[in-house]
Scaffold this motif. Structure first.
Motif, PDB file in Angstrom:
ATOM      1  N   VAL A 169      99.803  61.221  84.986  1.00  0.00           N
ATOM      2  CA  VAL A 169     100.243  60.074  84.213  1.00  0.00           C
ATOM      3  C   VAL A 169     100.063  60.382  82.743  1.00  0.00           C
ATOM      4  CG1 VAL A 169      99.818  57.667  83.690  1.00  0.00           C
ATOM      5  CG2 VAL A 169      99.662  58.474  86.034  1.00  0.00           C
ATOM      6  N   THR A 170     101.077  60.173  81.987  1.00  0.00           N
ATOM      7  CA  THR A 170     100.977  60.490  80.575  1.00  0.00           C
ATOM      8  C   THR A 170     101.957  59.637  79.813  1.00  0.00           C
ATOM      9  OG1 THR A 170     101.291  62.235  78.945  1.00  0.00           O
ATOM     10  CG2 THR A 170     102.614  62.362  80.926  1.00  0.00           C
ATOM     11  N   SER A 171     101.887  59.676  78.536  1.00  0.00           N
ATOM     12  CA  SER A 171     102.780  58.849  77.726  1.00  0.00           C
ATOM     13  C   SER A 171     102.991  59.497  76.376  1.00  0.00           C
ATOM     14  CB  SER A 171     102.172  57.453  77.533  1.00  0.00           C
ATOM     15  OG  SER A 171     102.830  56.777  76.497  1.00  0.00           O
ATOM     16  N   THR A 172     104.234  59.542  75.965  1.00  0.00           N
ATOM     17  CA  THR A 172     104.557  60.052  74.640  1.00  0.00           C
ATOM     18  C   THR A 172     103.857  59.262  73.549  1.00  0.00           C
ATOM     19  OG1 THR A 172     106.729  60.575  75.495  1.00  0.00           O
ATOM     20  CG2 THR A 172     106.494  60.594  73.108  1.00  0.00           C
ATOM     21  N   TYR A 173     103.531  58.008  73.895  1.00  0.00           N
ATOM     22  CA  TYR A 173     103.134  57.073  72.842  1.00  0.00           C
ATOM     23  C   TYR A 173     101.630  56.905  72.749  1.00  0.00           C
ATOM     24  CZ  TYR A 173     107.772  56.066  74.605  1.00  0.00           C
ATOM     25  OH  TYR A 173     109.043  56.185  75.081  1.00  0.00           O
ATOM     26  N   SER A 174     100.886  57.818  73.340  1.00  0.00           N
ATOM     27  CA  SER A 174      99.458  57.536  73.456  1.00  0.00           C
ATOM     28  C   SER A 174      98.735  57.546  72.115  1.00  0.00           C
ATOM     29  CB  SER A 174      98.797  58.540  74.404  1.00  0.00           C
ATOM     30  OG  SER A 174      98.840  59.818  73.825  1.00  0.00           O
ATOM     31  N   GLY A 190      99.592  56.059  69.290  1.00  0.00           N
ATOM     32  CA  GLY A 190      99.781  54.955  68.365  1.00  0.00           C
ATOM     33  C   GLY A 190     100.373  53.756  69.057  1.00  0.00           C
ATOM     34  N   HIS A 191     100.544  52.684  68.318  1.00  0.00           N
ATOM     35  CA  HIS A 191     101.101  51.453  68.863  1.00  0.00           C
ATOM     36  C   HIS A 191     102.615  51.476  68.703  1.00  0.00           C
ATOM     37  CE1 HIS A 191      97.117  49.933  69.391  1.00  0.00           C
ATOM     38  NE2 HIS A 191      96.817  50.172  68.137  1.00  0.00           N
ATOM     39  N   VAL A 192     103.320  51.182  69.774  1.00  0.00           N
ATOM     40  CA  VAL A 192     104.782  51.243  69.727  1.00  0.00           C
ATOM     41  C   VAL A 192     105.411  50.035  70.425  1.00  0.00           C
ATOM     42  CG1 VAL A 192     104.972  53.760  69.649  1.00  0.00           C
ATOM     43  CG2 VAL A 192     104.782  52.598  71.856  1.00  0.00           C
ATOM     44  N   GLY A 239      99.388  46.266  68.934  1.00  0.00           N
ATOM     45  CA  GLY A 239      99.432  46.583  70.346  1.00  0.00           C
ATOM     46  C   GLY A 239     100.769  47.226  70.640  1.00  0.00           C
ATOM     47  N   PRO A 291     103.158  51.651  79.798  1.00  0.00           N
ATOM     48  CA  PRO A 291     102.439  51.377  81.046  1.00  0.00           C
ATOM     49  C   PRO A 291     101.169  50.582  80.781  1.00  0.00           C
ATOM     50  CG  PRO A 291     103.073  53.703  80.900  1.00  0.00           C
ATOM     51  CD  PRO A 291     103.345  53.106  79.556  1.00  0.00           C
TER      52      PRO A 291
END
Lengths: 246, 246, 246, 246, 246, 246
Positions: free
Chosen positions: E6-11, E13-15, E156, E161
């Motif tokens: 599980v990962t996220s491009t946005y980890s 910063g807040h998007v 936020g 996710p």
């Protein structure tokens, strides 16, 4: 390539994933000495497990690579399956697919994990044989202490993403745990977080010394101006006419 | 003059009250040795904090003047502000304006409080750095242990009446705390309560000796007559025909 | 003769039952060393008290004959009445007729029980004087720690069936308690359960040795076939292109 | 004269206070239509009872003068004593001196209170006869629903300050209650709070209309600038190659 | 390509993610009529939110695309930001970065969401203005009802996710909710799950008819053989000598 | 012959007991109209289930013979087995051998039970399909609402003594349930309890009329003397100098 959507190749079945994914070893070693509260702060207040998962002994402080288990409640077959995927320095993280307080983990499994170098266990369910675990100094963090044991009959997965106490844990992440609870550091951020935590610790060392000398946080952090801006006023308590007269 | 209505001069804003109000020092010293259960009993079973606030170490036993903090949840600026209002022997009592389990208090603040002579902390919210607090033997009583730290941004008050775990605490009251929990003794009643507690202790010393010698509470307290008046009957269990036959 | 219906001669009033009913002494001695988790397992996973009743000290491990108390909440007169019915090796089990967290049991009663040879207390309500209980090493298992004491005014019963934390306890049953909690063994089954527990322990000794040597539970318990039958597949984690690239 | 210290003339004994202290009637009437959430906001987010005290019916909305009761747990004699101190439009507020979920209040007391014009009840303990209370449309807010009734044997007080669900209630304060819970407005602030609440409502009316028309809160409240200042970025989700391909 | 991690491009910063990702519309329509219990069963017992998140009205039954919000506790600015990302038929899912019961959602936001076609809200925190929400028939599922409102000040994310009540929710997943609670169906599995649920419903229709006619589940499901294999025996209760004689 | 020891012929295995044991039919009919609070009071405040088991609909009020089920958690095969043992007017009472909130009971089982005349269900675990249960007006009292269904695989027993929410239920006992909760009346005491309950109701009718007319409980119950004896004093609130001056 990631698309910002959490997903898994394995969502359609139960799998045991053999994985060499591991965080930076030096970072893990540093995180093990920095403490949960500092690490949590250092990574932007993310990754803390809910307070229902608490330390079941005093004074243990660890950090290690997460090997994860997704287990049927009341069944520990997948914990046995996970042992084979562990290597020295790992921390086993056990989630159940529905809420459970059963004692899924006891002294025999601790013996087995220790033989493979595992340094601790974190679970959203329960542990048992607590006296033995304490005697052998195998640290555990759990939601419950419960003598009710489990069967070995239902499929689950090893080394897939799991949610424990409201927090997502990926295999290969760093698990940091002490008397304050448990925090998860994403695998690829371990070094950066350890750096940030060290910076906080260095910064705090000076502050601790000044506070110990009696200097006030109000002055060290420049909070007097904040208080004034917030409209907090200083007043004197009214004088009282007599000792027993309030 | 009091009118039996709880009220406060400061209700319309946030204040830090400088106050010399203090309970009788000798009474505080005595309360520190008498224990929460006895003191609670001695003052007519009033002032006990709810059991959700519990000791976070074993064996600590303190009594001291309450310096109170009314704080925004998740913010500890007012704890810093309170340090300046503390003097040796005080106990800091921290309430939040809405329910919170955040770790508002950790080892740096403990270092600061200790430098000013404060002997312990009681809070309806959470504490962190628990391993450090135990190492430095700074006792805390809290609702939660939580690594989640706080900011320093919201106004609050120091030395105003607060409610912690269902109990009203006035600045200047005596806080008594041990492994059983926390009880609040009103400032002006400290000596009377300490006297009443001592009377209970003296009375219990004799009873303890008699009980230790095997004498029954039924006889010491004259309870046999009570049981009879309540209609409690003595009967014999039926004889059993065999070991496995019940 | 029993008809499978739970019933009691005493249902229409409050009674103190004088009873010589006791479990096999040798069985009790063995149960005292076997531990709650093993005993619970050995008797078919019955008789465990709910986890809300937990050990209030570390490391105590006892087994003894249950003397039961059915008490009005907030009243401990019947505990005093029960002392007289106790003999060396007994464990006092206190239930309340409605839910209560009051501190019904403290150091004076512990002194009295110890004088009569009682080795521990289990209650669905609360205990107080915890520091003293720990100092005198009188072990207790309770739902709460609460300084709020009780009166001595309401009728109840001694040595009648009671329900504590969801589990039925008959007078004369064996109470086994340790850091994992409390389990009740029916009086007439004590020897059989101790035998079954010993068989488990003997069986585990060999397994513990093999696990300590690094052998896997998967192999010892023959679980690889189970996993295959359950459709659990082994897969390799995908290779990653770079350290920071997941 | 008030000194900022909470105190009471009556602390040394049990009293029934006859009191004409009442909030402004017009303010109470207005508060009854404004709702708990708005009133809580309007008085600076103070005075809300903990969420454990909840509405036991749907749709009731009241405001009235608080007549307070401090009661021994499991005893309702003081509720009977309080009826005589009530007058039309009052709300009875019942606290217990230690935690209790007993059903201290049922349909007979509701009949009695209604005969004296009381419009609702708030308690930190339990209520019973819930079906009857709903049928007669007497609204209650409580911590528990519990058939377990109470005795009439222990002293307590009427119209003294009490703490319910963590919030201080003075006799004469305004109790506002609806499906969201209960908020207390200090007696002397009733008119000012009703004014502030009305200002919020007027302000919201326009906003509600604009929001209903599809305008965004982002624009109405000027939050786009805030988001930018906070560093929140807008990004597009990556295009997906196919429906089933994430 | 996904790697099971599980990962996220946005980890970092807040998007606010603008996303057209949506489940199959026909599948959503079918899920809306199938009910949470059936859908949960049909997708292999995954995706159920913890029971702490419950329906705050009776009889509502919805399914829609998840727009997710990750919010600071006690702050609802990101809910306002999320409205713009919603389209007709969506369900807003609000998580907080630490545990909170604050009333983050009330009638104004419901008006705004409804204007944009949103059909319901699910949150691990609290809601307020419950009477209004029920009147306007905007269904909500929440952990708490709490009049305590929030500020609009902390950053936020939208459409990332989130974990709510122990369950992972990805933007674009299907949220199914009714009186039984909330279940999440992964976006790409919506059609398959709806099919499986329909198969269960079809299968149950026949069974319901037979059960309504008095046929036994023992026979319909062939459970008599199972009981026999499990060793469950049939016995007769002993005859009783008289009505009052048990 | 009973010996005051709770025991069971069936303790060594799983059994389904065919039983004609039934309470007096006329007594059951009367208990169904008397309400849980009154019945609980009438039988000396015994037999009430813990408040965690609550009504899952409004306004239902039933009494019937208990058919009991002892079930493995997460398994409902024994509920199916129990249907065959039920007859018109019965209430099914389901206990699990360890704590569970799984939704063991849903609309299909309700259809089956209704076909056999069963009038309601009480369980210490969870129910699902709540919307359907409400539509078909099949009343349930449970610890949880939970969509998580169960398997049909583990042995258990029917018509043996069980403990639900802390209360012992024997097969053949009377289950009385309404909006206040659930109370158990022992089979052989049904008529006596119904008589005692009716006496209370008759007595209350007169009191209700007098209270409705404004007469005070203080006078009706003769409580003024009690208050005086308890030392409760009447005092006047001090006059206030001005409206805004407290």
């Amino acid at each position: 390539m990631s698309d910002g959507i959490v997903t898994s190749t394995y969502s359609t079945g139960h799998v045991i994933v053999r994985s060499d994914l591991a965080p930076d070893a030096d970072a893990v070693a540093r995180l093990a000495t920095q403490g949960v509260a500092t690490v949590h702060e250092a990574q932007g207040r993310r990754g803390l497990l809910g307070t229902q998962v608490s330390a079941r002994q005093e004074g243990a402080m660890i950090a290690g690579r997460a090997v994860t288990v997704s287990s049927h409640p009341g069944d520990n077959i997948m914990i046995h399956a996970a042992v084979e995927q562990c290597r020295p320095g790992d921390v086993l993280v056990v989630a159940t697919t529905s809420e459970s307080t059963d004692g899924m983990f006891g002294d025999l499994l601790a013996v087995s994990l220790r033989a493979h170098g595992v340094i601790g266990l974190v679970t959203g369910a329960g542990v048992r044989d607590l006296a033995d675990l304490r005697k052998m100094r195998f640290p555990v963090w759990s939601h419950a202490v419960n003598a009710a044991g489990t069967v070995k009959a239902s499929p689950g997965s090893v080394n897939v993403p799991v949610v424990v106490a409201g927090t997502l844990v990926n295999p290969g992440d760093v698990v940091v745990a002490d008397d304050d609870g448990v925090v998860i550091v994403p695998r690829t951020e371990a070094a950066a977080v350890a750096d940030a935590a060290q910076a906080r610790i260095d910064n705090e060392a000076d502050k601790r010394e000044r506070l110990a000398a009696g200097e006030l946080g109000l002055d060290i952090y420049g909070l007097r101006a904040t208080l004034e801006k917030l409209g907090v006023r200083y007043v004197d308590a009214p004088a009282l006419e007599g000792a027993g007269n309030a």
